[in-house]
Design a protein around this motif. Structure first.
Motif, short mmCIF file in Angstrom:
data_model
loop_
_atom_site.label_atom_id
_atom_site.label_comp_id
_atom_site.label_asym_id
_atom_site.label_seq_id
_atom_site.Cartn_x
_atom_site.Cartn_y
_atom_site.Cartn_z
N UNK A 43 0.85 -1.19 0.00
CA UNK A 43 0.00 0.00 0.00
C UNK A 43 0.88 1.24 0.00
N UNK A 44 0.90 2.05 -1.07
CA UNK A 44 1.65 3.29 -1.05
C UNK A 44 0.95 4.27 -0.12
N UNK A 45 1.73 5.05 0.63
CA UNK A 45 1.16 5.85 1.71
C UNK A 45 0.98 7.32 1.37
N UNK A 46 1.24 7.73 0.14
CA UNK A 46 1.16 9.15 -0.20
C UNK A 46 -0.22 9.72 0.13
N UNK A 47 -1.28 9.04 -0.32
CA UNK A 47 -2.64 9.55 -0.07
C UNK A 47 -3.01 9.46 1.40
N UNK A 48 -2.37 8.54 2.12
CA UNK A 48 -2.63 8.43 3.56
C UNK A 48 -2.03 9.63 4.30
N UNK A 49 -0.83 10.01 3.89
CA UNK A 49 -0.19 11.17 4.51
C UNK A 49 -1.01 12.45 4.29
N UNK A 50 -1.60 12.59 3.09
CA UNK A 50 -2.36 13.81 2.79
C UNK A 50 -3.77 13.78 3.35
N UNK A 51 -4.18 12.62 3.88
CA UNK A 51 -5.52 12.52 4.46
C UNK A 51 -6.58 12.11 3.46
N UNK A 52 -6.19 11.85 2.19
CA UNK A 52 -7.17 11.46 1.18
C UNK A 52 -7.64 10.02 1.35
N UNK A 53 -6.81 9.20 2.00
CA UNK A 53 -7.19 7.81 2.23
C UNK A 53 -7.00 7.47 3.70
N UNK A 54 -7.85 6.59 4.17
CA UNK A 54 -7.79 6.18 5.57
C UNK A 54 -7.36 4.72 5.66
N UNK A 55 -6.67 4.38 6.73
CA UNK A 55 -6.26 3.00 7.01
C UNK A 55 -6.88 2.55 8.32
N UNK A 56 -6.96 1.26 8.49
CA UNK A 56 -7.50 0.73 9.74
C UNK A 56 -6.44 0.76 10.84
N UNK A 96 4.07 6.33 10.76
CA UNK A 96 2.99 6.78 11.64
C UNK A 96 2.09 7.69 10.83
N UNK A 97 0.78 7.46 10.93
CA UNK A 97 -0.21 8.26 10.21
C UNK A 97 -1.02 9.06 11.22
N UNK A 98 -0.45 10.18 11.64
CA UNK A 98 -1.12 11.03 12.62
C UNK A 98 -1.10 10.45 14.02
N UNK A 99 -0.29 9.45 14.28
CA UNK A 99 -0.21 8.84 15.61
C UNK A 99 0.96 9.50 16.35
#
Length: 873
Positions: A43-56, A96-99
């Protein structure tokens, strides 16, 4: 500690700190999103870093295979020449994604290195971004000495995923290899090789736009990377990565094959290091399903392999060898990466075939290049068009040409090469595009954020009611505009809160049907929304309206048959051809199915029939399909296949044909395999190096195909005046009759030629005791010459004929005078230009072609004068 033990220890330690291990069996880029590719599972994390995609999960860790061969981080030219440059390497990382943010990331890194890895803290140096006071204070607060903490500029300590996108300051941890490497004691800021970066902690704080403006991210995140090869070198007490257990067995295998000793000669050592690195890249690329080719990913592999072969030749490896070093890679890494062991035979077979293919053109290409290098001289340049010819005709990647040229002090006109390359379809530059949902666009993303993703009801229903949450029209060009309503007769895109319409993805075509009295011509997906492309009927569509959505069930049923058949086909191909078969693309439409897969040679008729039989056996079983939603990791553990090029969410849908096929798939499928009815393969062809394509039909389409084949058979039987069952026998009889007729015709032609020869004998003159015949004739000049020489005895012949507009000249002399009194080659050499040609040959036989038939008589007269002079001289 062995490198693979370090890898495992890192992952387990990070998991103990609450990180979810992100599994991947595929190569991805490092530090450059455009550099390489992402396969299924990662899973590439670029969209996760920008908040466009969410992870569990909000914490992740991975040990990721990476490749650097092109782009801004291209290491290819330095591989083998420095201690730490590689094409293939493994990157250990935690995210870390906002953690947690800076403090926790720094504390974890320090703890792992000094406590778990037992690295001497006094050998570690740290760099931080010059404006990042926070990071500096955190390092000092955990007791790190300020004298080994250095501030650096943006070039070294501000990291980004590209020109745009997530970015932020970083802190790097370096290891001091000591004064045995260099007396320099100024730390990493000196850029001395004594200090080696081992871990980079990136603080993702900003999102940079095309204008360079940086907007703070909604949730600051962490992205770290630590090279396994570098950490292994520290742990194993060596300076060069090539001296670790990751490379030494490969180097020794190559040295044994070449009959050299590693450490005796620097040039040979460089070649052995290149071979060890390139063998690793080759094994993992092919293990991931990449095949050598002239485009995209396949060209990356071909460049690496051919560069390795060239270095092998330099150390005396004149026979195919690469497969043996690659086999050692499988020995070393097969336990950690089971796909290598599973595909051991296939990997070796592909490598050996590619090396044999290149060696067939290597010598000819080297002759051309050597001639150009001699012509250019030291300090000169190989022309771009020559470099392109070497690439296009002889398979020399331009970097291989550059490598060889540099050895002679010659450069390559790469601008000229690029210009020549641009004249034909780009080789190795086409960006790989996967199948599936459209990339998340800003408009669709905003709509999804505002209204939520579309609820898909189409697994259970083909009709339903939905509320229009958005309407979009296309403006001039590609611009889109959200509108309040679509008037009668207009075209646009409709987004519903819930729909039974399947949006094109995973290779399956989107549904068609109706929304009220509007016609749905296609359905696509973007950002979790189902986008209905419509032509509005007599009633306008307005935002907020409730509409009845009706899928064209006949088309949907046909797509379901083809989609399930594709799963059965995939499994059957792997059963018959081997586990190396992976999906490279597919099309599932109502009227046909197309399946692209990795395989290195055409299928035999027997293999095609076996695959077709296996699929039809599953159809006859009429087994019920089972579908369920579960976590990606659980699905993989259960044996589900993740398809090439697809991007999966944390929770995935599994489609199971019990006992035969299990795949991750969001498409629509039949309830039971018997619903497919019939499966027939229409064609099996190659579409690229190492990629085959099957086109097939199911249900009514398969029945129509069978009837077409039967009609052709009956037409053939009528033409042969026999029954369909006897067509093969009738064709065999025709072939026998033709062979008999051909033999009779050949016999008659020989008799006719002999008779003509007897007539020509009377035209022969005797000059100097030798029979001389100079004349025009028809037919095969060489055969006629052989017959005439046999009958004339000691003789000279000069014959001329025509084949269409082309002139053919032939001179022949019997052995007793050839080269002594007459030279046939010299005769032809002189008269050929008279008919607009050129030629020559041996003293006893020579031939030439020409284009001026009107000059034949003059050429023959000149030949007679020459022969007369030779015989009388």
């Amino acid at each position: 500690m062995k490198a693979l033990e370090i890898r495992q220890k890192f992952l387990e330690w990070m998991e103990s700190k609450g990180h979810t291990q992100v599994h991947s069996s595929s190569l991805i880029p490092h530090n450059d999103p455009t550099l390489f590719f992402v396969n299924a599972g990662m899973v590439p994390f670029k969209d996760t870093f920008t908040g466009q995609e969410q992870r569990s999960y909000t914490r992740a860790t991975s040990a990721q295979k990476c490749l650097r061969v092109s782009g801004k981080h291209n290491d290819l030219e330095n591989v083998g020449r420095t201690p730490r440059h590689h094409t293939f390497f493994e990157m250990l990382g935690n995210f870390s994604f906002g953690d947690y943010f800076k403090r926790e990331a720094i504390e974890m890194a320090w703890s792992f290195l000094t406590e778990e890895m037992k690295i001497d803290p006094n050998r570690l140096w740290v760099t931080i971004y010059e404006e990042d006071d926070e990071a500096g204070e955190i390092w000092k607060s955990i007791g790190f000495p300020e004298e080994r903490l250095q501030r650096m500029g943006a070039k070294d300590n501000f990291w980004s995923m590209g020109d745009t996108g997530p970015c932020g300051p970083c802190t790097e941890i370096h290891y001091d290899h000591g004064p045995s490497v260099s007396p320099e004691e100024g730390g990493p800021a000196t850029e001395d090789d004594r200090y080696v970066e081992i871990w980079n902690l990136v603080f993702m704080q900003f999102d940079r736009d095309a204008d360079g403006h940086m907007e703070p991210l909604p949730r600051p995140s962490i992205d770290t990377g630590m090279g396994l090869e570098r950490l292994a070198a520290v742990q194993q007490g060596v300076y060069s990565n090539y001296d670790t257990d990751l490379f030494q067995s490969l180097i020794q295998r190559a040295a044994k094959l070449a009959g050299v000793t590693y450490g005796d000669d620097e040039e040979a050592d460089t070649a052995l290091r290149v071979l060890s690195d390139h063998a690793r890249a080759t094994a993992f690329l092919i293990g991931d399903g990449v095949m050598p080719s002239n485009e995209g990913r396949g060209y990356v592999l071909r460049r690496v392999m051919r560069r390795a072969i060239r270095f092998g030749v330099k150390v005396g490896l004149d026979q195919p060898f690469m497969h043996e070093i690659v086999d050692q890679v499988v020995d070393d890494f097969g336990a950690a990466y089971p796909e290598l062991e599973e595909r051991r035979h296939f990997i070796a077979e592909v490598v050996q075939a590619e090396e044999q293919r290149f060696r067939r053109t290597l010598d000819r290409g080297m002759r051309l290049l050597d001639a150009e290098l001699d012509k250019a001289g030291k300090g000169g340049t190989v022309p771009g068009d020559v470099a392109f010819t070497l690439s296009d005709t002889y398979g020399f990647p331009v970097d291989l040409t550059r490598l060889i040229a540099e050895e002679k002090g010659v450069s390559v006109d790469e601008a000229g090469f690029e210009a020549a390359l641009a004249e034909q379809q780009a080789m190795g530059r086409a960006a790989w595009k996967g199948s599936g949902a459209k990339a998340v666009g800003e408009l669709w993303h905003n709509l999804a954020t505002e209204h939520g993703v579309t609820t898909f009801t189409g697994y259970e229903h083909t009709e339903g009611t939905g509320r229009i949450v958005a309407l979009v029209q296309k403006l001039d060009g590609d611009d889109l505009e959200q509108v309040h309503s679509l008037p009668p007769g207009s075209k646009g895109t409709v987004v519903l809160d819930a729909t039974p319409f399947y949006g094109e993805s995973g290779g399956q075509a989107g549904d068609t049907g109706t929304l009220g009295d509007a016609t749905v011509t296609d359905t696509r997906k973007a950002a979790g929304l189902h986008l209905h492309e419509v032509t509005v009927g007599t009633i306008a569509l307005t935002e907020g309206d409730e509409v009845t959505a009706v899928v064209d069930s006949r088309q949907r049923d046909a797509s379901k048959r083809n989609h399930t058949a594709t799963h059965l086909l995939h499994a059957a191909l792997r059963n018959i051809l081997g586990s190396h078969v992976t999906q490279k693309g597919s099309l599932v439409a109502p009227n046909r199915l197309r399946f692209d897969f990795s395989h290195h040679k055409p299928m035999t008729l027997e293999e095609i029939q076996q695959v077709e039989s296996q699929v039809n056996e599953q159809i006859l079983r009429n087994v019920a399909l089972a579908t369920k939603v579960q976590s990606f990791d659980d699905a993989k553990a259960a044996g589900a296949m993740a398809l090439f090029g697809e991007k999966y969410d944390d929770d995935v849908r599994v489609v199971d044909v019990p006992g035969f096929s299990m795949e991750l798939c969001g498409g629509t499928h039949v309830a039971r395999t018997g619903d497919i009815g019939l499966f027939r393969i229409q064609t099996e062809t190659g579409i690229a190096a190492g990629v085959r394509r099957i086109e097939a039909q199911t249900g009514h389409g398969a029945l129509a195909f069978v009837r077409e084949q039967e009609a052709l058979l009956h037409d053939a039987a009528r033409a042969l005046k026999t029954e369909p069952a006897n067509v093969t026998a009738a064709i065999d009889k025709l072939k026998d009759d033709k062979r008999t007729a051909d033999k009779a015709l050949q016999k008659l032609q020989t008799q006719l030629a002999s008779a003509k020869g007897d007539e020509l004998l009377d035209k022969a003159e005797e000059i100097g005791g030798v029979k001389v015949l100079i004349t025009r004739i028809d037919g095969d000049l060489r055969k006629q010459a052989d017959l005439l020489r046999d009958k004339l005895g000691s003789s000279v012949l000069v014959l001329a004929g025509q084949k269409g507009p082309k002139v053919i000249l032939l001179a022949a002399a019997t052995k007793d005078i050839a080269g002594k009194r007459v030279h046939a080659g010299n005769v032809i050499k002189e008269i050929a230009p008279m008919v607009g040609g050129r030629g020559g040959g041996r003293p006893d036989m020579a031939q030439a072609g020409g284009s001026d038939a009107g000059a034949i008589d003059g050429a023959l007269a000149h030949a007679k004068a020459m022969v007369t002079q030779m015989l009388q001289g």
